[in-house]
Structure formats: C-alpha cells, structure tokens
Write an enzyme that holds these catalytic residues in place. Structure first.
Site, short mmCIF file in Angstrom:
data_model
loop_
_atom_site.label_atom_id
_atom_site.label_comp_id
_atom_site.label_asym_id
_atom_site.label_seq_id
_atom_site.Cartn_x
_atom_site.Cartn_y
_atom_site.Cartn_z
N GLU A 1 3.72 0.56 -1.91
CA GLU A 1 4.29 0.02 -3.44
C GLU A 1 5.04 1.30 -3.86
O GLU A 1 4.39 2.37 -3.83
CB GLU A 1 2.95 -0.45 -4.15
CG GLU A 1 3.62 -1.06 -5.44
CD GLU A 1 2.63 -1.96 -5.81
OE1 GLU A 1 1.69 -1.84 -5.47
OE2 GLU A 1 3.48 -2.49 -7.51
N LYS B 1 8.78 -7.86 -6.62
CA LYS B 1 6.96 -8.37 -6.89
C LYS B 1 7.53 -9.32 -8.41
O LYS B 1 8.10 -8.94 -9.62
CB LYS B 1 6.60 -7.01 -8.08
CG LYS B 1 5.37 -7.57 -7.68
CD LYS B 1 4.65 -5.54 -8.36
CE LYS B 1 2.98 -6.13 -8.37
NZ LYS B 1 2.70 -4.27 -8.75
N TYR C 1 -3.12 -6.01 -16.67
CA TYR C 1 -4.29 -5.91 -16.99
C TYR C 1 -5.40 -5.15 -16.92
O TYR C 1 -4.71 -4.10 -16.32
CB TYR C 1 -5.29 -7.69 -16.83
CG TYR C 1 -5.08 -7.72 -15.16
CD1 TYR C 1 -4.45 -7.99 -14.75
CD2 TYR C 1 -6.13 -6.51 -14.52
CE1 TYR C 1 -4.15 -8.11 -13.05
CE2 TYR C 1 -5.68 -6.54 -13.02
CZ TYR C 1 -5.02 -7.65 -12.62
OH TYR C 1 -4.83 -7.70 -10.86
N CYS D 1 2.15 -6.48 -3.57
CA CYS D 1 0.20 -6.13 -3.88
C CYS D 1 0.05 -7.43 -4.74
O CYS D 1 -0.74 -8.15 -4.03
CB CYS D 1 0.51 -4.95 -4.85
SG CYS D 1 -1.32 -4.35 -5.30
N SER E 1 -3.49 -0.58 -4.37
CA SER E 1 -4.02 -0.91 -5.25
C SER E 1 -5.12 0.16 -4.79
O SER E 1 -5.67 1.18 -4.49
CB SER E 1 -4.20 -1.83 -3.72
OG SER E 1 -5.64 -2.05 -4.06
N GLY F 1 -18.35 25.23 -16.46
CA GLY F 1 -19.76 25.30 -16.36
C GLY F 1 -20.88 25.22 -15.78
O GLY F 1 -20.57 23.85 -15.48
N LEU F 2 -22.00 26.28 -15.24
CA LEU F 2 -22.80 25.89 -14.08
C LEU F 2 -24.11 26.30 -15.38
O LEU F 2 -24.17 26.53 -15.33
CB LEU F 2 -22.75 26.68 -13.09
CG LEU F 2 -22.01 26.68 -12.67
CD1 LEU F 2 -21.97 27.52 -11.41
CD2 LEU F 2 -21.18 25.09 -12.04
N SER F 3 -24.62 24.55 -15.27
CA SER F 3 -25.58 24.48 -16.55
C SER F 3 -26.97 25.11 -16.11
O SER F 3 -27.82 24.54 -17.04
CB SER F 3 -25.50 23.52 -17.36
OG SER F 3 -26.07 22.27 -16.93
N ASN G 1 -23.73 21.70 -31.69
CA ASN G 1 -22.49 21.50 -30.68
C ASN G 1 -21.60 22.83 -31.39
O ASN G 1 -20.73 23.12 -30.30
CB ASN G 1 -21.02 20.88 -32.49
CG ASN G 1 -21.76 19.05 -32.18
OD1 ASN G 1 -22.49 18.50 -31.35
ND2 ASN G 1 -21.88 18.20 -32.90
#
Lengths: 560, 560
Positions: free
Chosen positions: B44, B131, B137, B167, B194, B308-310, B385
């Site tokens: 498609e 189509k 939805y 589809c 799809s 970031g590697l925590s 934060n």
C-alpha cells in the site's frame, strides 16, 4: 400562535465533570423557569463537555452520562420544573442495532457512542436525536468516535413543533436536516460545540438564515462557551426568524441565558445585521485568548502562572493576557538576563510588570551558564540553546515549587519556522499565542494599549516592546531578522503555505522570491518534530498547529 | 492452467521521497523480471510511503505521485520491462465526480485524495482500484484523508484473472471484496500497509485463508516493511491458496522479493501452519524496535544517537537496541552521576558500554546542580526534577553540538503513570521503548542476553542491571517502589485500564485492590499533558500512547 418562551442556555462545561455540568444545567433551567421559559435548549454535549475524544469509547463514561440525564430528569420533576422541556446534548451508547452500514468496524469495535440531544419533559426522555454529520476534518475526529444517527427528532411542546439537529448537521446537505420542512417544523433547535475561529461568527448566522429561509422555520442556534484544551467556544448563541432577522443574540465569550418569545417572532421582518458589527477582529481574538487561558488554568486547577519576561513583545502580550485571565495576583514574571541581554530589555520587562501590577523577580542565567560551559564548552547554536534551556529549567523549578502553570510565549510564526529552543523557551503547559502570527501579536498589543488608553487606564505594554526590533538576545547584537525574513513577508508566505496548502511554485507565482519561499517552506517542514512536542494553545485560525494539521515527522517531500 | 510467475515486492519506502521510492520500485521490477516474474505486486502506498497523513490534502503532492506513476510506466517500457504487470500503491486525486454521498464535506473540502492501487502494463495504467474501507480508528485517520472507492478492479494477465483490494478492505465485510467471486478472480492481490502489533501476523494469515476459502481464489498479501515515525511495518508478506496452504512467506522486518508460480498452486493442499511458529514474541518485538529506531534515524538523516546511561535496565535495553540498529560506532552513552548515584550504577553503565563496545563519557551533574541550588534552593520533587533536567540539558547540548539524535529511555509503564520528568529524562526525538511495559523490558533484556550467549557472543546487558531494584536515584536510597506498586501488578492494572478500556470497579472485580487501582488510574489520567509533549516511539501494542489513544488533557472524569 401560542405564547411560548424559549431560553438559549449557553453554558461553560468542563470535559468529564458530569456532576458539575449537570449542576450548571439544572441551575440554568431553574433560572430560565423563574423568568417564564417553557423550553430550555443547551449546547452540544453540555452535559459532559466537548470534545470528549476517546472517552467516547469507554462504556463507563457513557453510562455515567446516561445516569446523569435520568438524574437531571427526576430532579427537575422533584423541584417542580417537570413541565419545562429541556433539550440537552450528551454522548450515549449507540443502540445495539445501529450499524454504520458497510463501514462498521468488525475487528475494531471502536465507535460505540452517538452524539445526541435528549429532550426531557415530565421526568422522562421524550426523544433523542443522534448527530448525523460527523465532522472528521480539522481538529475533529467524530467519525472515529461516534456512530452517525439518521433520523430527525420532531416533538410538539405547547403547540409549537420543534426539530432538533446538532452542529455539523446544518453545515452539510442531506441527512435529517432535509426533513425539517416535511416535519412541519416551527422552530429548529441546533445544539452546537462550535469553536472560535477568525471570521466564523458571521458565517454561522448566514448559514442559519439560509436554513431558516429554505425550511420556513425559526432557527435557534445554541453554542457552548469556554476553553477546552486547544479550543475556545465563543458562545454567541443566536436566533434568526424565517425572514432572516436576528431575534436574539447571546454574549460572546461568557455564559449567558437569552430568551426568545415565540409569539413575538411573527412580528419580525428582514434584517441584514451581521456579527462583524458587534466585535472587532482583534477584540474577538483577545477575548478568545483570555478565555482559553483562563479556562485551561481553572479547569486544571491552576490559580497562577509563571512566565519569562524578556522585555520583548511576545512575553509582554502573554503576561497581559494572563493578567486579564487570572488577575495580576496570579501572574509571576521572571526576568532571566544573560550576558547578551541589554539593560533596555530588563527595563522593558520591569516596566511591563509595573504597568500590569504583577510580580517580577530576576534570576540571572549567568552562574549556571558559566558552570555548564566550564564543563562542556558548547559553541554556536548549542550554546544559544543552552541559555534558553537554563531559562526553561528555572521556570519549571518555580512551577514545581509553587504550583504555577508555566506559560510558553512562542507565537505561530516562530513555531512555524522552528525559531525556538525545544526544552528551552518552549517549556510550559500552555502556549497562549501559539496560533497568533507575529504580525498579529503586534496588532494585539497596539489594540490592547489603545483600549486601555480609551478607558483611561495605563496602557499595559511598554511602547518600546512594541517598536524595537525583535531579538532572542542569545548572542551579541542578534536580531530575529539575521536569520529570518521580515516578519510581515514571512507571515504572508506562511499563510499561503500552511493555511492555503499552496506549494512553492504557486506561492512564487504570487510574486514572492522563490529562494525565500523555498527556505521558509523547508524550515516549516523541518520543525515538525519540535511542534509535536509543543504545548497546546488556543486555536484562532482555520489551520492551527496541533491536531488541526497532522503531518508525518519523517517526511522527505519537498514542495517545489 | 497457464504458467505465470508472481513476485511479492516488499519494499521499505520513505514517506514523501517519491523519487527514491520510485527507484526502489523500478529496481524491484527489474530484479523480479530477471528471475522470470510476469507480475509484480507492491504494498500500500509503496510509491509515497505510508501513512502520508495530511499530505493527502496537498494537490501538489498528489500531482507528484501521479507524475511518478507515469514516469515509472514509461521507464519500464524504455528498459524493456513493459510486458510485466506492475501493481503499485499510491495516493491519487479523487475523480471530480466522486462524492462521499451525504458525508461529503461542503464547507471543508478536506478529502481530495483516494488511496489507490494502479496496474501498469505496456506503459499505460490498465486500471486503478480505490480503497473502500478507510480505517479511522487506532492510529489511522483515513476517513479524514481519503474519499472511499466503491468498485473492485479485475484484470486479466496472461490468462489469469486478478482482482485488487487494499488492506482494510479484507478486514471488513461488504464493499468491493464481496464481488471477488462474481468477478471470477483467480488471484486476489491485497496491498497492505499493516503495522506490527503483538500477535497480529497470525490473524492476517487466518483472515487471508478465510477470504481465499470464501471466494475460492489464491490470496497474495503484500505488506510494506520499515519504520515510519511511530509505526513499524513488519513485512511478512505471504500467499495462501484457496485450500488454505501458505504458499510463500517473505522475510519479517526486512525488504524482500518473493516468488510464486501460479502453475504450482494447483498441487497444493491444506496447511495449518501459523505465523506464531516462525518468530517468538520477544524476538518480533526486539526486531520491530530495532527497525523502528534504525529507520527513524536513517530516514531523518541521523547517523548516531546519544543517550543517558544510568546503569538501569531501561537505558541498558535502549543502548543495546541502538547498537543493533546503528552499530556500536553510532551510539554515544553519557553517564551523568549526581550526589545520589551509587558507584554500582556507574559501574553498571561502564560495564554495559564495554560489552556493547559503545562510546561512554561521564558528565557529573553536580557542579550545575550546586550552582543552580545556590541560586534557587529548590526542594522535594522540584529538586528531583532539576537533576533530571540538567541531564536533559547535557544530552541536548551534545546532540546540538554533534548532530546525534537524542534517545529518551522511558518505558510505557513510566509514561502511563507519569513517573518521569518532563524536559528532563523525557527529552529526545525518539523513544525506543515507549510502548514496552516495564515487565517486558526485563523480558527483552533476558531474551537478548540469552540470544547472545547462544550465539557464543558476550551478553550485552549486565546481569546487575536486570536483577537490581529499579531506582531513579534522585534522593538517598530511593527505589521506584517507594512511590509505585510492584511493576508486575502495575502492568496488569495498566493493561486492563488502558488496553481494555475497563473502569476502576471492573478492574477491582478481577481481584485487584480498589485503592491501588484508583491511585494508578488517577496517575494515568493526570499525566496526559506530559505524554502530549513526549517523543514518538514504535507502537508494538494494540493501544500505544500517542495518536492511538486520544484523550483530552482537561478532563475531570474519574473512573469509579
């Protein structure tokens, strides 16, 4: 002709606050009854607020709405108001046998609801109309959320025949609206959730006139009022006679109950009044922005806002809007100078705060900037963005500490071309002028100052903030026009590309420089990812950023 | 029975790159021809990429697509490939006389396009199918963007009768698909866009089998492959015989051309193989996430990512996905310890980087944190934060300086309950695991390690990152379970609330504690504004955050 008094009840519901909205509805009926009304008509989904989006897919939500309708019906009887006909909009579970013919989704049973108007009288639901034309363009996803109805509801009350339709139904041909005359309708009740857009009010009246003339009936147009996320319902409910005369007109941008005596209608003639006469464009925009901001804050539990005050026009207009929306005591300004900020900018910010009577504090970004640069030594655009991000961090720190809603002050022109720092000046929960082009920001500032002056008040916005060349002040002697064309030119091109869907060559054919147009279009396309992460703000145009304009981020199409 | 060879051409187009996609299509036809194919069927919208969203409203875009179809047709003739029938999906301007019957939008002429399949042969467009069933939805807005078609296209090629649908047409009853048998169809060509979802592949095959049996024809199902923003098309094209046997099956998650000899079909019998046999669930998810990330980076011009590697599980899984997507040289990790980070976390981050062979640098957030706090002295959540936001600022600084795509490592569980800092750990252009619940993040880590071990390679993810208690390390001795229920319980409740649309009392009725359920639901509802500003990431579930789940921010409805 019987003497029947109708009330147009223009309420400001909050989405999901079914209890609170029911209370509003009950009170409005009681007030209308006290003033002799026999029928009270509310706006679209007045019971649940509008639009409810995917709440329409939750059975529990629909059941709560249904219970509230029944509770309202009983309460009206209990309080001696049962003989009044009440027409109220709400969502309802679609009847089991309702199929969206061949389009009905088998695998994905998404649409389970209808967008309805119930007629309540003597404790019962006399009838129910389901909206037929489901807008699925612009900001609307109604075909996603609702199953269309296909029958007009007509009922008689005190000898007058009423028919009921909902909003989009009168904007399209076909469907139940075609049956109005055949149903011998005296009065067509139109329940609306019609958001404010520039120059839209006049079109509503013209449309209602056309329907009234075509079907030889009176048209009662009841709109919602209030802000809901990115939409502002402007109220301005009205009624027109079959001769085209405007019979009544409710307030714009405020709740209102307006009355219409049916026996007076016969005496009317032709009128040519249009909405344009009652509100100037700038006044309407200002009121829409104030209401959008006030309601977003109020409905989400914020009593105050915090915003950066740069001394420039955007933050000045946002601060003034915030003061008009929440009062001076609810507005916290922060001046956040850097090494590149001029004294003039600080003076302008302080001047603004003084004129508005709002709080202002100064937090230099220099210490954090210096510490950060000692560690990472960013240069160029990265260093410019860093400054904006430190400001964002300060605003969010104050927001987190004090519970203020953070406002982001970017205008539509900046958002269009990506002239902003993501996670920097873009931080915030609400963007009051996100749909206002820069040229209109200046116009609004001048208009607001003129209004104040005319009323004998202090003009809120420093003249210097209006007249000086705009600058982000992120490097020495920077002005916006170093990297962007003149704002007037820019806004003209953006209008053609964004609002009118024209391509580069079509815009060029209107006399604009091809290279400039290409550059601007490319900036717009390349900023989609930033806009996707931006705060919501009130839609005032026919094509706002956000759910009004849905484009892929990954998109290599180049207009040519 | 004539001897006709069909090719299922599973390409990976980029939205808007009409020229590049055309080149892919031409090459695939040439390759298929060299291997004796007489007909080549694409997915498609293979010509423009999919979904194109509101690009469908731009005449210029539709004209470019149309020109590209004609150019392709000529070029095939010029290169001696004109006798091959090529079935290709693209958008096209709807014919002037096409009306969406009573739904046609008069005021807002939004849908001007159709989603079509053109059959090209001998330099001409032999026919075009539009189509009929337009999904509107979940993530799809096709009723917004397209006008439905209503006629099946059937054509004969080398004595075989082909019909074409697109589809969703096979997922719904009614419409052109009902005409397949009457049109004496030998082979039904289904062009698909799809997207991957857990457990969806098997359903496609079952559906194709049902259609094949009902209409007594072979079904050729051609899907797209590749990532497009938040969708991952998984390929896995296939064909089933009228007896239900799977005749061919293309690769999952990679471009492929697969051949099907029509004269061999008659020999087939009944098969009961299902897709589940070929891929484990975790393997499919991993491949979907890798492809989604790789294509987002590639199609948007990024060669590298920064994250970031925590030392925790989320960043470890994201870094491993990034390495699998872009290679170790394209992954830049940053450890950003604070005063609350344990040495163990730093060790785990370094261990991960060593195992993956990726770059890692350490940037303490302490100096900036201290400078900021000397100025503003934030406490509690605001101070927590702040730490996350300094990390975000560092990552964005590196991104701006080096052109890396910033990855944000939040999982679906965190996004659901708002356990993240907006403009902090949420910064980034892409969120690789945003649709992966925390429980599955651990499962994926174990699966990926086991795969590596089985292949004799180093397990990429440190055992410690998998086994230790998760913590944001934003205050002393903090663990996630201080403020959240156990993740397994949390994910079960979230599944019921978010994916299954159940309310609090319904979830409680399944044996969960009412107070816990209410708290979680309230956290989900209250985090909508943060999610709205979040990065996109690949959808793998039936209900992803983003355009799959559209809820108002201003929403006072409380599930009960």
């Amino acid at each position: 002709m019987p003497n029947v008094r109708l009330a147009l009840a223009q309420t400001n519901p909050t989405v999901g606050d079914i209890e609170g909205n029911s209370e509003q509805i009950f009170s409005a009926v009681a007030v209308a009854a006290a003033r002799g009304a026999h029928l009270v008509c509310f706006g679209e989904m007045a019971l649940t607020g509008y639009p409810i989006e995917d709440l329409a897919a939750r059975p529990e939500f629909l059941e709560s709405a249904e219970e509230a309708v029944l509770t309202l019906a009983s309460r009206l009887v209990d309080e001696g108001l049962g003989d009044i006909a009440v027409v109220v909009g709400h969502p309802a579970l679609a009847p089991q046998n309702t199929q969206r013919e061949s389009e009905r989704l088998s695998e994905h049973d998404w649409s389970i609801a209808q967008n309805v108007a119930s007629v309540i009288r003597e404790g019962e639901i006399l009838g129910r109309y389901a909206k037929h034309h489901l807008p699925n363009y612009s900001v609307f996803d109604e075909y996603r959320n609702f199953v269309p109805g296909d029958e007009l509801l007509t009922f008689e009350h005190l000898g007058v025949r009423f028919s009921t339709v909902i909003c989009e139904d009168i904007w399209q041909s076909g469907g139940p609206v075609a049956e109005i005359s055949r149903a011998k309708t005296d009065v067509l009740l139109v329940l609306n959730g019609s958001p404010f857009e520039l120059d839209k009010a006049g079109r509503r009246v013209e449309l209602a006139r056309a329907i009234a003339a075509q079907h030889s009936c009176e048209v009662v147009y009841v709109n919602l009022v209030g802000g809901q996320d990115d939409l502002v319902f402007d109220g301005s409910s009205f009624s027109v006679s079959k001769h085209g005369e405007i019979l009544v007109r409710a307030k714009a941008f405020a709740p209102d109950i307006t009355f219409l005596d049916f026996d007076a209608i016969a005496k009317t003639g032709r009128s040519t009044e249009t909405e344009a006469a009652t509100h100037s464009q700038l006044e309407s925009v200002w009121q829409a922005l104030v209401l959008g901001l006030r309601d977003y804050a109020r409905k989400n539990g914020f009593k105050s806002v915090v915003l950066g005050l740069s001394g420039g026009i955007d933050s000045a207009v946002c601060a003034t809007l915030a003061k008009d929306a929440l009062g001076a005591q609810g507005v916290y300004g922060v001046a956040m100078p850097s090494r590149y900020s001029s004294q003039g900018s600080l003076d302008d910010a302080a001047d603004l705060a003084g004129r508005l009577g709002i709080s202002i504090r100064t937090e230099s970004i220099e210490p954090v900037f210096k510490t950060f640069q000692d560690q990472l030594t960013l240069t160029g655009l990265a260093a410019e963005n860093l400054q904006a991000r430190i400001r964002g961090m300060i605003l969010m720190g104050l927001s987190n500490s004090h519970g203020h809603l953070t406002l982001t002050t970017g205008n539509k022109t900046e958002l269009a071309v990506g002239y902003s720092t993501i996670y920097g000046d873009s931080v915030g929960g609400f963007a009051p002028i996100k749909d206002v082009p820069k040229s209109m920001v200046w116009d609004l500032a001048r208009w607001r100052n003129a209004e104040a002056t005319a009323a004998g008040e202090i003009a809120p916005i420093p003249e210097n903030s209006i007249s000086k060349a705009p600058s982000a002040e992120l490097r020495p002697d920077q002005t916006d026009q170093d990297s962007l064309p003149d704002y007037k030119l820019l806004d003209e091109i953006l209008e053609l590309y964004i609002n009118q869907h024209l391509g580069v060559s079509e815009i060029q054919a209107k006399g604009f420089d091809g290279a400039v147009v290409s550059k601007i279009v490319s900036l717009v396309d390349g900023s989609e990812w930033k806009r996707r992460q931006g705060a919501i703000g009130p839609k005032i145009s026919g094509m706002a950023f956000g759910r009004d304009r849905r484009l892929p981020i990954t998109n290599r199409f180049k207009s040519h």
